[in-house]
Design a protein around this motif. Structure first.
Motif, PDB file in Angstrom:
ATOM      1  N   PRO A 279      11.107   4.329  15.148  1.00  0.00           N
ATOM      2  CA  PRO A 279      10.076   4.148  14.116  1.00  0.00           C
ATOM      3  C   PRO A 279       9.693   5.449  13.420  1.00  0.00           C
ATOM      4  N   GLN A 333       1.539   4.653   6.006  1.00  0.00           N
ATOM      5  CA  GLN A 333       1.678   3.456   6.836  1.00  0.00           C
ATOM      6  C   GLN A 333       2.853   2.606   6.381  1.00  0.00           C
ATOM      7  N   ARG A 336       6.139   4.338   7.454  1.00  0.00           N
ATOM      8  CA  ARG A 336       6.386   4.323   8.904  1.00  0.00           C
ATOM      9  C   ARG A 336       6.786   2.938   9.391  1.00  0.00           C
ATOM     10  N   TYR A 337       6.042   1.918   8.997  1.00  0.00           N
ATOM     11  CA  TYR A 337       6.259   0.600   9.587  1.00  0.00           C
ATOM     12  C   TYR A 337       7.319  -0.243   8.878  1.00  0.00           C
TER      13      TYR A 337
END
Length: 542
Positions: A279, A333, A336-337
């Motif tokens: 991740p 965010q 990253r995800y």
């Protein structure tokens, strides 16, 4: 189409055997070599003619076969190539290049005695003239249309001096001349084959054409008369050839790479990214020591655009609403995800990271939900009350990303509906002004920030100005940059222009993309760069 395009399988496998026999050879550097660099091109190649080097697949192959007047290193600095030096007139209108006198075209039976002739300035003038020849219909014609003189824009003053003349100063011109569209071809061969030059390429590059069985494999062999050498004066290229395959399934191609049947893979597909990267964007532990990961910023900005003017969404004509959208998105965010940390949050403007004019201090949009709510209130839509419906036009490939953005914006009071479009339909909508709010990408054509800032220049139509942004101050800065001969001063003007964009918010940058290359430890000097160019002349295989 000539019959020789469809090469009999027996001849094709003879060519493969020829390459395999090279495995036992030594290259000029004295290192043991695997002889052939192998990579896969899932989208296929449509032409080996530089005039049609319109996408990554074509440009990678063309880059091995030909040369231009100038070239870029991996830091995007302009370096000599066919031209050993050049000068620009004080008025910025005339570029004069002095050519090397040791460059020869590849040998070919059409040439006298089968030997490639020495390159001359007339070859350069012919090659660039092809780009603006309407009968050729090159997709690269836009590079010179409206920029060069109508009469005699390209002139050979003698065999070794070439001159280019502009209508008005355009200082990104050297960057344009580094593009594969501008690579030099031999007039005699082009005129002999006509349109079939696409599959009978002859250039001056480090590799020569050997065999192309379309949708199966393309084989190039080393040009042992190539003019460039390394720092130790060792002739280039080091390896004996390149084999390009065309496996469409990217996961299958990656398995071929892991099994040692390919030497490197460019990019990563969603079908296997979690098998390869953590991740945080690092190699999975199981691959350490077996695979090397090369990374570089890529000159791509992913963004949200707004149609401005009477045809656009009334609410989105309010600058504060657009700014609220910019501050309501949590870019780190998202990366990253949804992207395994591939890319960089676009918090410094429209000019991407990796571009020479990029300024990490440019104030852009960061995640500030309270500021987003305040701006929405100041626009007259506190908590989203009274805000007209907002539809974001997207394509299926970006549905996950835009669904996450939709959720984030709802948390600051901005309700957004997503509308899925096939890519071709969305391009049509943005060009016609039928998309009030849309997701888009802009990819650099060349390594100058003008390539990005032209997207918002008021005098430009759509494409590229899909937003119809027309700001007098921005337009003036854009024009001033084109006339500025000093690179540092030009970069400063570009940065000032970018600040205007962030204040006026015709676009909301999301993230700057990244180049990823996966290779085996025995491959050296593959290199990586923000334009994602492939240069194989210094590759070594241990």
């Amino acid at each position: 189409m000539l019959n020789c395009l469809f090469i009999p399988a027996s001849w094709f496998y003879v060519a493969l055997l020829w390459l395999l026999l090279c495995f036992s050879c030594k290259n000029p550097s004295g290192k043991k070599e695997g002889a052939v660099l192998r990579y896969n091109q899932p989208g296929g190649i449509t032409s080996l003619d530089p005039a049609f080097a319109k996408d990554q697949a074509n440009t990678w192959a063309v880059n091995q076969l030909y040369n231009g007047l100038v070239q870029l290193n991996d830091s995007l600095q302009i370096m000599p190539c066919l031209a050993k030096n050049w000068n620009i007139s004080p008025d910025g209108l005339t570029y004069t290049f002095t050519l090397r006198n040791d460059v020869y075209f590849h040998d070919h039976e059409i040439f006298e005695g089968g030997k490639g002739p020495k390159l001359t300035a007339a070859d350069v003038a012919y090659s660039l003239g092809r780009l603006i020849d309407k009968e050729v219909a090159s997709p690269g014609a836009w590079l010179f249309n409206g920029k060069v003189e109508e009469k005699q824009p390209f002139t050979a003053l003698n065999d070794t001096v070439f001159q280019l003349r502009l209508k008005q100063p355009f200082h990104p011109m050297l960057n344009i001349l580094s593009m594969q569209y501008c690579y030099v071809v031999p007039q005699k061969i082009v005129q002999h084959y006509g349109k079939e030059f696409r599959n009978h390429p002859v250039g001056t590059g480090p590799f020569r054409f050997k065999t192309w069985r379309e949708n199966e494999a393309l084989i190039l062999t080393a040009n042992r008369h190539y003019f460039e050498t390394d720092a130790q004066n060792t002739p280039l290229p080091y390896i004996d050839g390149i084999k390009i395959t065309f496996t469409e399934n990217k996961r299958t191609a990656f398995l071929q790479f892991l099994n040692g049947n390919l030497d490197f893979i460019s990019g990563i597909d969603a079908t296997y990214k979690d098998d390869v990267l953590t991740p945080d964007g690092q190699l999975q532990p199981a691959l350490n020591g077996k695979v090397l990961l090369l990374r570089s910023p890529q000159l791509i900005t992913e963004y949200l655009g707004f149609l401005l003017g009477t045809s656009g969404n009334p609410a989105l004509q309010n600058k504060k609403v657009r700014q609220a959208i910019g501050y309501g998105i949590d870019r780190p965010q998202l990366i990253r995800y949804l992207r395994n940390n591939i890319g960089t949050p676009a918090s410094q403007g429209f000019i991407p990271k990796g571009m020479p004019a990029f300024n990490p201090q440019t104030p852009g949009f960061t995640y500030q939900p309270e500021k987003a709510r305040r701006l929405l209130k100041e626009a007259g839509f506190e908590g989203g009350k009274g805000l007209p419906p907002i539809t974001l036009e997207i394509t299926p490939a970006y549905q996950d990303l835009c669904t996450a953005i939709q959720k984030q914006l709802s948390e600051v009071g901005i309700a957004v509906t997503l509308e899925l479009n096939p890519p071709s339909l969305l391009r049509e909508k943005t060009a016609k002004g039928d998309a009030a709010f849309f997701r888009a990408s802009w990819i650099a054509d060349y390594a100058d920030a003008e390539s990005f800032l032209a997207v918002l220049y008021g005098n430009n139509p759509a494409p590229p100005n899909y937003t119809r942004f027309n700001n007098p101050q921005y337009n003036q800065r854009y024009q001033a940059a084109l006339a500025q001969s000093n690179p540092q001063e030009r970069h400063l003007i570009y940065q000032q222009s970018d600040q205007i964009l962030m204040e006026e918010a015709p676009v909301i940058p999301l993230f700057y993309d990244e180049v990823l290359r996966f290779t085996h430890p025995n491959i050296e000097n593959l290199g990586i760069n923000p334009l994602n160019l492939l240069n194989c002349k210094q590759v070594k295989i241990k």
